[in-house]
Design an enzyme around this catalytic site. Structure first.
Site, mmCIF file in Angstrom:
data_model
loop_
_atom_site.group_PDB
_atom_site.id
_atom_site.type_symbol
_atom_site.label_atom_id
_atom_site.label_comp_id
_atom_site.label_asym_id
_atom_site.label_seq_id
_atom_site.Cartn_x
_atom_site.Cartn_y
_atom_site.Cartn_z
ATOM 1 N N LYS A 160 40.290 69.076 95.236
ATOM 2 C CA LYS A 160 40.900 69.265 93.922
ATOM 3 C C LYS A 160 40.822 70.728 93.480
ATOM 4 O O LYS A 160 41.744 71.241 92.820
ATOM 5 C CB LYS A 160 40.227 68.351 92.896
ATOM 6 C CG LYS A 160 40.542 66.878 93.098
ATOM 7 C CD LYS A 160 42.029 66.612 92.961
ATOM 8 C CE LYS A 160 42.396 65.158 93.091
ATOM 9 N NZ LYS A 160 43.848 64.922 92.952
ATOM 10 N N GLY A 211 51.893 59.623 93.782
ATOM 11 C CA GLY A 211 50.850 58.657 93.453
ATOM 12 C C GLY A 211 51.337 57.605 92.484
ATOM 13 O O GLY A 211 50.559 57.045 91.702
ATOM 14 N N GLY A 249 49.395 54.410 92.361
ATOM 15 C CA GLY A 249 47.991 54.459 91.977
ATOM 16 C C GLY A 249 47.816 54.242 90.491
ATOM 17 O O GLY A 249 48.782 54.115 89.740
ATOM 18 N N VAL A 264 46.693 56.237 87.920
ATOM 19 C CA VAL A 264 47.239 57.250 87.024
ATOM 20 C C VAL A 264 48.758 57.259 87.097
ATOM 21 O O VAL A 264 49.449 57.240 86.073
ATOM 22 C CB VAL A 264 46.675 58.641 87.362
ATOM 23 C CG1 VAL A 264 47.362 59.719 86.523
ATOM 24 C CG2 VAL A 264 45.167 58.684 87.127
ATOM 25 N N GLY A 265 49.295 57.256 88.306
ATOM 26 C CA GLY A 265 50.740 57.292 88.473
ATOM 27 C C GLY A 265 51.445 56.104 87.844
ATOM 28 O O GLY A 265 52.498 56.257 87.196
ATOM 29 N N TRP A 284 22.415 50.440 88.563
ATOM 30 C CA TRP A 284 21.845 51.474 89.425
ATOM 31 C C TRP A 284 21.154 52.530 88.575
ATOM 32 O O TRP A 284 21.739 53.049 87.619
ATOM 33 C CB TRP A 284 22.930 52.121 90.264
ATOM 34 C CG TRP A 284 23.378 51.285 91.430
ATOM 35 C CD1 TRP A 284 23.218 49.939 91.594
ATOM 36 C CD2 TRP A 284 24.071 51.747 92.590
ATOM 37 N NE1 TRP A 284 23.760 49.530 92.784
ATOM 38 C CE2 TRP A 284 24.291 50.616 93.417
ATOM 39 C CE3 TRP A 284 24.517 52.992 93.015
ATOM 40 C CZ2 TRP A 284 24.938 50.701 94.648
ATOM 41 C CZ3 TRP A 284 25.165 53.088 94.233
ATOM 42 C CH2 TRP A 284 25.376 51.955 95.048
ATOM 43 N N SER A 304 40.412 66.724 88.568
ATOM 44 C CA SER A 304 39.284 65.837 88.259
ATOM 45 C C SER A 304 38.113 66.655 87.744
ATOM 46 O O SER A 304 37.863 67.777 88.196
ATOM 47 C CB SER A 304 38.860 65.064 89.511
ATOM 48 O OG SER A 304 37.610 64.415 89.313
ATOM 49 N N SER A 305 37.350 66.079 86.828
ATOM 50 C CA SER A 305 36.172 66.761 86.293
ATOM 51 C C SER A 305 35.048 66.863 87.308
ATOM 52 O O SER A 305 34.065 67.572 87.067
ATOM 53 C CB SER A 305 35.665 66.044 85.032
ATOM 54 O OG SER A 305 35.319 64.699 85.322
ATOM 55 N N CYS A 306 35.173 66.205 88.464
ATOM 56 C CA CYS A 306 34.153 66.354 89.506
ATOM 57 C C CYS A 306 34.196 67.749 90.118
ATOM 58 O O CYS A 306 33.305 68.125 90.890
ATOM 59 C CB CYS A 306 34.320 65.296 90.589
ATOM 60 S SG CYS A 306 35.742 65.542 91.663
ATOM 61 N N LYS A 355 31.420 43.357 87.804
ATOM 62 C CA LYS A 355 30.080 42.763 87.908
ATOM 63 C C LYS A 355 29.780 41.827 86.744
ATOM 64 O O LYS A 355 29.245 40.728 86.938
ATOM 65 C CB LYS A 355 29.019 43.868 87.972
ATOM 66 C CG LYS A 355 28.984 44.614 89.288
ATOM 67 C CD LYS A 355 28.156 45.876 89.210
ATOM 68 C CE LYS A 355 26.691 45.600 89.004
ATOM 69 N NZ LYS A 355 25.889 46.854 89.054
ATOM 70 N N TYR A 414 35.871 65.443 97.850
ATOM 71 C CA TYR A 414 36.972 65.215 96.917
ATOM 72 C C TYR A 414 37.087 66.391 95.946
ATOM 73 O O TYR A 414 38.194 66.877 95.671
ATOM 74 C CB TYR A 414 36.720 63.913 96.155
ATOM 75 C CG TYR A 414 37.773 63.559 95.142
ATOM 76 C CD1 TYR A 414 38.998 63.052 95.542
ATOM 77 C CD2 TYR A 414 37.537 63.709 93.773
ATOM 78 C CE1 TYR A 414 39.972 62.714 94.610
ATOM 79 C CE2 TYR A 414 38.496 63.377 92.834
ATOM 80 C CZ TYR A 414 39.711 62.881 93.258
ATOM 81 O OH TYR A 414 40.669 62.541 92.338
ATOM 82 N N HIS A 451 35.312 53.069 90.509
ATOM 83 C CA HIS A 451 34.452 53.935 89.728
ATOM 84 C C HIS A 451 33.555 53.079 88.827
ATOM 85 O O HIS A 451 33.634 51.847 88.831
ATOM 86 C CB HIS A 451 35.290 54.892 88.890
ATOM 87 C CG HIS A 451 35.982 55.943 89.702
ATOM 88 N ND1 HIS A 451 35.319 57.015 90.237
ATOM 89 C CD2 HIS A 451 37.278 56.073 90.085
ATOM 90 C CE1 HIS A 451 36.162 57.782 90.903
ATOM 91 N NE2 HIS A 451 37.360 57.229 90.836
#
Length: 311
Positions: free
Chosen positions: A140, A11, A14, A16-17, A203, A107-109, A188, A136, A180
Site C-alpha cells: 500500500k 475491486g 470486494g 469496499v468496491g 484474543w 490502509s492505515s496499516c 463468533k 500488505y 478483520h
C-alpha cells in the site's frame, strides 16, 4: 440524467468496491467494475489493453488481497506481491491512458507501529511497520508513493490517496481465516448465540484499541473525492476521529446481536498494535464526516451476515 463520465472501480466484487458501486452517488457515473474473469488486474498487458479500449474518465483503485491477522501472518508473500502488482498495473495504465482523476484506496496499516496516535499523514515511512501485516502495508505504501511521484512529474494528473481506518459492513468477509476484527466478532458472537455457548474467547486482554468505520461511509467519501479531487490533499485519512477497545467492540456486538454470555481472554494470542487511531484533521478541513454510529453499523452488518452473506 447527464452522467459525469466513465468511472472504473477496481475491486468491484470486494467489500469496499461493492459498497462504492451500490452507493447512490455512483449513479452519477457510467460505472465499470469488471470482475476477475473480465479483467485480470495482475496481468499488466491486459490492464493496459482495457484502459486503451474503455478510456475511463476516472478511476477508483479499491482492489486488493485483504485479510485479518491470521491471513496476513500465514501468507505474507501473497499479501506483498499481489498487492504491489495490482497497484502498479492500475496506476501506470491510468497514466498511460491519460486518466486525470485517480483515487487510490490505501490502509492505515501503512503507519509505523510505534507512532503516536492519532496518526497523521506525514508519519508515513517514519518508523517500523507492524510485523503481522507488514507485507500488505509495504504494498500500500508503494502505491501511495507511486501516485505521489506521478503527480510530482505531471501536476495535471490528480492521483491521490485515501487512507481509511479499519472498515466493516455489507459484503464483508466473516470467516475467521479471512476476516478483520469486527466481522470476526460478529461471526463468533452469532455462533455463540445460535449454539447456546456460555462464553466467547477474546484474543489478548481486550484493551487494544481500534477504529472501525462503516463501509457505506467510506464509499460516500470516495465518490465525493473523485468529483472534488482538485481540493483533496495528496494523502488524506478517512476515519471517525475516535476509537473503541476490543472489549467494547465485543460488548456492543453482543448487545446488538442479543447474546448474554461471558467473555474469556486468551493472553497467549497476538493482538497487533496497541492502538491505531487516524487523525481526521485534513478530512475535517476538507468538509466531510461519517454518519453511521457503531451500533447502527453493526446492526446493518449483522443483518447482511444473517440474511445475505454466503461464505
Amino acid at each position: 440524467m447527464v452522467k459525469r463520465g466513465k468511472l472504473l472501480i477496481t475491486g468491484g466484487t470486494g467489500m469496499v468496491g461493492r459498497n462504492i458501486c451500490e452507493h447512490p452517488l455512483a449513479h452519477e457515473w457510467d460505472v465499470m467494475a469488471p470482475g476477475r474473469r473480465e479483467l485480470d488486474l495482475s496481468n499488466s498487458a491486459a490492464v493496459l489493453d482495457y484502459f486503451e479500449q474503455e478510456r475511463p474518465d476516472a478511476v477508483i483503485h479499491a482492489a486488493g488481497r485483504v485479510g485479518g491477522i491470521q491471513a496476513n501472518m500465514a501468507h505474507p508473500v501473497d499479501f506483498l506481491v499481489q498487492n504491489v502488482d495490482l497497484g502498479r498495473n492500475i496506476i501506470l495504465a491510468a497514466r498511460a491512458a491519460g486518466v486525470q482523476r485517480l483515487i487510490n484506496v490505501a490502509s492505515s496499516c501503512m503507519y509505523p507501529r510505534a507512532a503516536n496516535n492519532p496518526l497523521t499523514e506525514d508519519l508515513l515511512l517514519k518508523g517500523e511497520l507492524e510485523p503481522t501485516n507488514e507485507g500488505y502495508a509495504l504494498a500500500k505504501i508503494f502505491a501511495t508513493r507511486l501516485c505521489e511521484y506521478i503527480r510530482r512529474e505531471s501536476p495535471a494528473l490528480h492521483y491521490k490517496t485515501l487512507i481509511p481506518c479499519n472498515l466493516y459492513g455489507r459484503h464483508d468477509k466473516f470467516a475467521p481465516e479471512h476476516s478483520h476484527l469486527l466481522p470476526a466478532i460478529i461471526h463468533k458472537v452469532h455462533l455463540a448465540k445460535t449454539s447456546g455457548a456460555p462464553t466467547v474467547e477474546i484474543w489478548g486482554d481486550g484493551t487494544a484499541r481500534r477504529e472501525f468505520m462503516y463501509a457505506g461511509d467510506v464509499a460516500e467519501a470516495t465518490l465525493r473525492a473523485v468529483v472534488e479531487i482538485e481540493s483533496l490533499p495528496d494523502e488524506m485519512n478517512v476515519g471517525l476521529g475516535h476509537d473503541y477497545s476490543i472489549n467494547e467492540y465485543y460488548a456492543i456486538a453482543a448487545n446488538v446481536i442479543g447474546w448474554k454470555g461471558q467473555f474469556v481472554h486468551d493472553l497467549t494470542k497476538p493482538v497487533g498494535m496497541k492502538q491505531k487511531l487516524v487523525s481526521i484533521e485534513r478530512q475535517t478541513a476538507w468538509g466531510w464526516l461519517p454518519k453511521t454510529t457503531l451500533e447502527h453499523g453493526i446492526g446493518l452488518a449483522y443483518r447482511y451476515y444473517t440474511k445475505e452473506y454466503k461464505p
